[in-house]
Scaffold this active site. Structure first.
Site, PDB file in Angstrom:
ATOM      1  N   GLU A  46       0.856  -1.194   0.000  1.00 50.38           N
ATOM      2  CA  GLU A  46       0.000   0.000   0.000  1.00 50.38           C
ATOM      3  C   GLU A  46       0.890   1.241   0.000  1.00 50.38           C
ATOM      4  O   GLU A  46       1.964   1.253   0.602  1.00 50.38           O
ATOM      5  CB  GLU A  46      -0.858  -0.033   1.268  1.00 50.38           C
ATOM      6  CG  GLU A  46      -1.662   1.227   1.549  1.00 50.38           C
ATOM      7  CD  GLU A  46      -2.270   1.239   2.956  1.00 50.38           C
ATOM      8  OE1 GLU A  46      -3.320   1.844   3.133  1.00 50.38           O
ATOM      9  OE2 GLU A  46      -1.672   0.626   3.877  1.00 50.38           O
ATOM     10  N   ASN A 106      -7.278   5.964  -1.705  1.00 47.15           N
ATOM     11  CA  ASN A 106      -6.155   5.068  -1.438  1.00 47.15           C
ATOM     12  C   ASN A 106      -6.332   3.909  -2.421  1.00 47.15           C
ATOM     13  O   ASN A 106      -7.245   3.094  -2.264  1.00 47.15           O
ATOM     14  CB  ASN A 106      -6.212   4.585   0.015  1.00 47.15           C
ATOM     15  CG  ASN A 106      -4.961   3.844   0.429  1.00 47.15           C
ATOM     16  OD1 ASN A 106      -4.243   3.295  -0.396  1.00 47.15           O
ATOM     17  ND2 ASN A 106      -4.715   3.796   1.731  1.00 47.15           N
ATOM     18  N   LYS A 123      -9.506   1.626  -1.783  1.00 49.98           N
ATOM     19  CA  LYS A 123      -9.702   1.104  -0.419  1.00 49.98           C
ATOM     20  C   LYS A 123     -11.059   1.507   0.148  1.00 49.98           C
ATOM     21  O   LYS A 123     -11.431   2.685   0.160  1.00 49.98           O
ATOM     22  CB  LYS A 123      -8.572   1.624   0.470  1.00 49.98           C
ATOM     23  CG  LYS A 123      -8.548   1.064   1.885  1.00 49.98           C
ATOM     24  CD  LYS A 123      -7.303   1.559   2.591  1.00 49.98           C
ATOM     25  CE  LYS A 123      -7.166   1.043   3.996  1.00 49.98           C
ATOM     26  NZ  LYS A 123      -5.915   1.512   4.637  1.00 49.98           N
ATOM     27  N   GLU A 142      -6.391   8.540   7.948  1.00 49.03           N
ATOM     28  CA  GLU A 142      -6.851   8.135   6.618  1.00 49.03           C
ATOM     29  C   GLU A 142      -8.229   8.696   6.292  1.00 49.03           C
ATOM     30  O   GLU A 142      -8.516   9.046   5.149  1.00 49.03           O
ATOM     31  CB  GLU A 142      -6.850   6.609   6.488  1.00 49.03           C
ATOM     32  CG  GLU A 142      -5.459   6.027   6.385  1.00 49.03           C
ATOM     33  CD  GLU A 142      -5.486   4.564   5.986  1.00 49.03           C
ATOM     34  OE1 GLU A 142      -6.038   4.252   4.908  1.00 49.03           O
ATOM     35  OE2 GLU A 142      -4.953   3.737   6.744  1.00 49.03           O
ATOM     36  N   CYS A 168      -4.771  -3.065   2.959  1.00 44.78           N
ATOM     37  CA  CYS A 168      -4.528  -2.874   4.383  1.00 44.78           C
ATOM     38  C   CYS A 168      -5.714  -3.272   5.271  1.00 44.78           C
ATOM     39  O   CYS A 168      -6.001  -4.452   5.425  1.00 44.78           O
ATOM     40  CB  CYS A 168      -4.095  -1.435   4.649  1.00 44.78           C
ATOM     41  SG  CYS A 168      -3.252  -1.215   6.248  1.00 44.78           S
ATOM     42  N   ASN A 193       0.306  -0.879   5.140  1.00 41.17           N
ATOM     43  CA  ASN A 193       1.229  -0.102   5.960  1.00 41.17           C
ATOM     44  C   ASN A 193       0.613  -0.094   7.353  1.00 41.17           C
ATOM     45  O   ASN A 193      -0.354   0.645   7.596  1.00 41.17           O
ATOM     46  CB  ASN A 193       1.337   1.354   5.499  1.00 41.17           C
ATOM     47  CG  ASN A 193       2.124   1.572   4.220  1.00 41.17           C
ATOM     48  OD1 ASN A 193       2.625   2.665   3.969  1.00 41.17           O
ATOM     49  ND2 ASN A 193       2.191   0.581   3.363  1.00 41.17           N
TER      50      ASN A 193
END
Length: 323
Positions: A46, A106, A123, A142, A168, A193
């Site tokens: 990621e 993302n 994501k 995020e 993730c 991550n």
């Protein structure tokens, strides 16, 4: 046998000051190593092109637009695509995407062996928070810098099989794997991550965090009879540690390869996509065994609704789900 030689290309830390060009050179070096080991698919983490920037708070979110890619391939990433085409190697990696109409995602992409982008995923399960949180040991913003993905959990026919992607935190949610499983997925590619320290439970420890990483991936693989390739960006980024633990898991939920370091490291494993057949035609033969008449709550509500206390009526929404 349908063999895909997969390279899980774990990356060590990317510092805030590192340029895109320097990062791409590292990615190319990992690709060259993977090629020497016979890989025909390489999976990167990621946000593979940058440090994990959501750990920092800025008032004006637009100040962080420099971490986002406005096109893919870009001038900086073009050499990576060219090397992939030269090696005849398919590729999957994550990055921060800024769309032409101003949306921030993302994102992860999948290419074929010619370097052509054939799939994109954004994501969906964004962790963390929006505003600065003084109670946390470090920030995980995020939800401030990204929007939830809008492309769903799609799969693609590539490399002789059915390939899906996630990113993730998605790996922790069973729905992620099941939606792809219902499309016959045979290999799920996941970059992550993940901080080595839980911002809200610092005593948890890295070993337990690695345990949960393995647990999530192994369960998703087993319960959907699919290979899962989960690849970390790891190490200390400007004082903020990320754990590694990149791993390749077979359709029985067994780990067949796992990273030993928190640095740049390549794991290569020959994954037989036909190994997914047994699970898909026995215990996880969805057509024979799934009972969707009892699964209404999964798509009818988000938060948990406990049963009513004695003497009280059941909440309307839950009552509708279970008449």
């Amino acid at each position: 046998m349908r063999i895909v030689n997969v390279a899980a290309a774990q990356m060590g830390p990317i510092q805030k000051a590192d340029s895109r060009g320097a990062v791409v050179k590292r990615m190319i070096a990992l690709m060259d190593e993977a090629k020497a080991k016979g890989a025909d698919l390489i999976v990167y983490p990621e946000l593979a092109l940058t440090t994990f920037f959501p750990r920092w708070y800025v008032e004006d979110r637009a100040e962080f637009d420099n971490w986002f890619e406005r096109e893919m391939p870009s001038a900086a990433t073009k050499p990576l695509f060219e090397r992939a085409a030269q090696h005849q190697m398919a590729m999957n990696f994550g990055y921060a995407e800024l769309t032409p109409d101003g949306h921030h995602f993302n994102t992860a992409i999948l290419t074929d062996k010619s370097g052509r982008i054939v799939g994109k995923y954004r994501k969906i399960h964004l962790p963390g928070h929006v505003e600065y949180d003084t109670k946390r040991s470090h920030q995980h913003l995020e939800k401030r810098y990204f929007e939830p993905g809008d492309l769903g959990f799609k799969v693609w026919r590539e490399l002789g099989g059915i390939i899906g992607m996630a990113i993730c935190n998605d790996r922790r949610w069973p729905e992620t794997y099941r939606v792809m499983g219902l499309q016959g997925v045979e290999m799920v590619l996941i970059g992550y991550n993940t901080p080595s320290v839980n911002a809200e439970k610092s005593e948890e420890g890295v070993e337990k965090r690695l345990f949960h990483n393995r647990l999530s991936v192994q369960a998703g693989a087993y319960q959907n009879a699919t290979w899962v390739v989960a690849v970390a960006k790891a190490g200390n980024e400007d004082g903020h540690p990320l754990f590694g633990g990149s791993l390749i898991v077979d359709p029985n939920g067994e780990i067949v390869a796992e990273a030993k370091t928190e640095d740049d490291e390549v794991l290569v494993h020959a994954c037989d996509l036909d190994a997914t057949t047994f699970g898909k035609t026995t215990i996880f033969d969805f057509a024979r065994h799934r009972r969707i008449e009892h699964y209404g709550l999964i798509t009818s509500q988000t938060g948990a609704v406990p049963p009513p206390e004695k003497g009280r009526r059941w909440p309307t929404r839950a009552h509708q789900a279970f008449p």
